[in-house]
Design an enzyme around this catalytic site. Structure first.
Site, PDB file in Angstrom:
ATOM      1  N   ASP A  96      40.631  36.061  39.908  1.00 48.33           N
ATOM      2  CA  ASP A  96      40.325  37.408  39.454  1.00 48.33           C
ATOM      3  C   ASP A  96      39.870  38.280  40.625  1.00 48.33           C
ATOM      4  O   ASP A  96      39.218  37.800  41.562  1.00 48.33           O
ATOM      5  CB  ASP A  96      39.222  37.333  38.395  1.00 48.33           C
ATOM      6  CG  ASP A  96      38.843  38.694  37.846  1.00 48.33           C
ATOM      7  OD1 ASP A  96      39.730  39.367  37.312  1.00 48.33           O
ATOM      8  OD2 ASP A  96      37.660  39.079  37.968  1.00 48.33           O
ATOM      9  N   GLU A 140      45.155  38.022  40.957  1.00 50.22           N
ATOM     10  CA  GLU A 140      45.227  39.404  40.507  1.00 50.22           C
ATOM     11  C   GLU A 140      44.882  40.293  41.699  1.00 50.22           C
ATOM     12  O   GLU A 140      43.718  40.467  42.036  1.00 50.22           O
ATOM     13  CB  GLU A 140      44.236  39.666  39.367  1.00 50.22           C
ATOM     14  CG  GLU A 140      44.230  41.120  38.912  1.00 50.22           C
ATOM     15  CD  GLU A 140      42.845  41.699  38.734  1.00 50.22           C
ATOM     16  OE1 GLU A 140      42.745  42.895  38.418  1.00 50.22           O
ATOM     17  OE2 GLU A 140      41.853  40.968  38.922  1.00 50.22           O
TER      18      GLU A 140
END
Length: 483
Positions: A234, A264
């Site tokens: 993340d 991400e």
């Protein structure tokens, strides 16, 4: 080689009923039938409360086992439920991907006093105050866990910054001062806002050796405990890329050599994505944000969008071996900070452009497959996705030939291979009904094709050379396979 297809098995507005891991375990056999080979699971760690989607992470060593933050289970269930879901996936030949949140910590257990600089939120390199003392919730001793698995305690000096001054009850962006403090080096994180090291909550300091050692200790415990197959990282653009490169290298060298990893890196910029892949040692895939944004813009522009350019700037076009393609996800869905939801009329076309292509690893979004309820509701696309997944599994093989020669109507074919001899012909229109003249090769000469999606009821019979005129309705997609 088996085609890789991923499902993101969550969306933002799932009910906080603690049943999600159980649902996933029960769904594993069905996912296998669809041809899903990887499942991206939501963050499994104890967060700020049971309603937290998991990105307000509190304790990486609590997978729904300890009474912390108001409950034992997380939004998705207990640790035992989580382990059972992973086992069910593995028993069905599906790789489990853990969403790991390393950038920040939230929900500190107690306040500490330390000095900070208040920073300009639009230029985090610019201090707008002298150093002054505040209180922040930066002390973590995890009282519910009582040192089980790990006895590391977090303090203010393990962080670079925070967003709340509890002493004066004021929010802002505060950079913690002291020896070896400050944001990450400018060339290590995204340059938006001057330096995008700080994102939210208490920002973790990856320059601190004790922090890095603790994260490695956690990774060893987590992989040994869960038998997880991969990581989704993340908020990668807010974390030093040197740390990401070193961390993934450590995991693969010391803990799990075949770990799959993707990140991400939310940046609609071709060069930024390509540079990040290089900076992290060509070790991790990235979600293909430029392609998602192309889909989003195409869905808004209608027939004004030139479909010939739909892959421009994308990883699918420029580095397909590192591309994780998607239509929407939990960040882009309605009501979220990065909202860029692809309009529903275009979603079948967008999914055909990732599922029926050879570039990248396509990802099905839970919210698109099962629907979304509540204020930001959305209908399910399960019927069309089931058909596209079937075609991907059975027909999308062999030579891929593109017919991207019209701004409003594009097509492509797969001719099949020895193991999967029946190919496909796909046609998309974002304007009027149309057609695409395409070849299925001499081996298919004289054969009759039908639209498996059912959007067109006509049949197409190929000529003696294997050419056919494949039809498509206005603002639609048709995928033609042998009758």
């Amino acid at each position: 080689m088996e085609k890789q297809t991923m499902m993101q098995y969550f969306e933002w507005y799932l009910p906080a009923d603690g049943n999600h891991w159980k649902k996933l375990a029960e769904d594993a056999a069905h996912l296998k039938e669809l041809g899903i080979t990887k499942v991206w699971m939501p963050p499994a760690f104890k967060a700020t409360g049971k309603n937290d989607v998991g990105y307000g992470v509190y304790d990486l060593f609590d997978l729904g086992e300890f009474d912390q933050k108001g409950s034992i289970e997380t939004k998705y269930g207990t640790k035992d439920d989580y382990l059972a879901a992973i086992e069910a996936l593995h028993n069905n030949g599906i790789a489990s991907i853990a969403d790991i949140v390393l950038n920040h910590k939230a929900g500190g257990d107690y306040k500490e006093r330390f000095h900070v600089l208040r920073m300009n939120p639009d230029n985090r390199q610019e201090a707008i105050s002298e150093a002054f003392e505040i209180e922040g919730y930066t002390g973590y001793d995890f009282p519910g866990r009582k040192d089980t698995y790990n006895d590391f305690k977090w303090h203010w000096y393990h962080f670079t910054g925070l967003d709340y001054d509890a002493l004066h009850d004021v929010t802002g962006i505060y950079q913690i001062t002291g020896e070896n403090k400050g944001w990450a080096n400018q060339d290590q994180v995204d340059a938006e806002h001057g330096n995008y090291d700080y994102l939210m909550f208490n920002d973790i300091d990856f320059k601190h050796p004790d922090v890095v050692a603790n994260i490695k200790d956690w990774a060893k415990w987590f992989i040994e405990t869960t038998n997880i197959a991969g990581f989704r990282i993340d908020a990668a653009k807010h974390i030093e890329h040197d740390f990401i490169e070193e961390f993934i290298g450590y995991v693969r060298q010391e803990l799990k050599s075949d770990l799959y990893a993707f990140a991400e890196y939310w940046k609609d910029d071709k060069d930024a994505n390509l540079n990040y892949i290089e900076e992290t040692g060509n070790q991790i895939d990235l979600v293909d944000v430029p392609l998602h944004m192309n889909f989003y813009q195409a869905s808004l522009a209608g027939n004004q969008y030139d479909l010939q350019t739909i892959f421009d700037g994308s990883l699918a076009k420029n580095r397909p071996e590192f591309s994780v393609t998607f239509v929407d996800n939990h960040d882009s869905q309605r009501g979220q900070a990065l909202e860029s939801t692809v309009e529903e009329w275009f979603k079948p076309m967008a999914y055909s452009l990732i599922l029926l292509r050879q570039e990248g690893i396509p990802t099905i979004f839970y919210g698109d497959y099962y629907g979304i309820s509540g204020e930001f509701s959305q209908a399910s696309f399960q019927d069309i996705l089931d058909k596209l997944l079937h075609i991907r599994k059975e027909h999308a093989y062999g030579l891929q030939t593109d017919y991207f020669d019209h701004p409003n109507c594009i097509g492509w074919t797969f001719l099949g291979d020895d193991e999967h001899p029946k190919g496909l012909a796909a046609v998309i229109s974002n304007s009027d009904a149309g057609f695409k003249d395409m070849s299925m090769g001499e081996l298919n000469a004289g054969k009759t094709f039908i639209d498996y999606l059912g959007n067109h009821t006509d049949k197409v019979t190929l000529d003696e050379n294997g050419w056919g005129r494949f039809l498509v309705q206005a603002g639609s997609v048709s995928v033609w396979i042998e009758e």
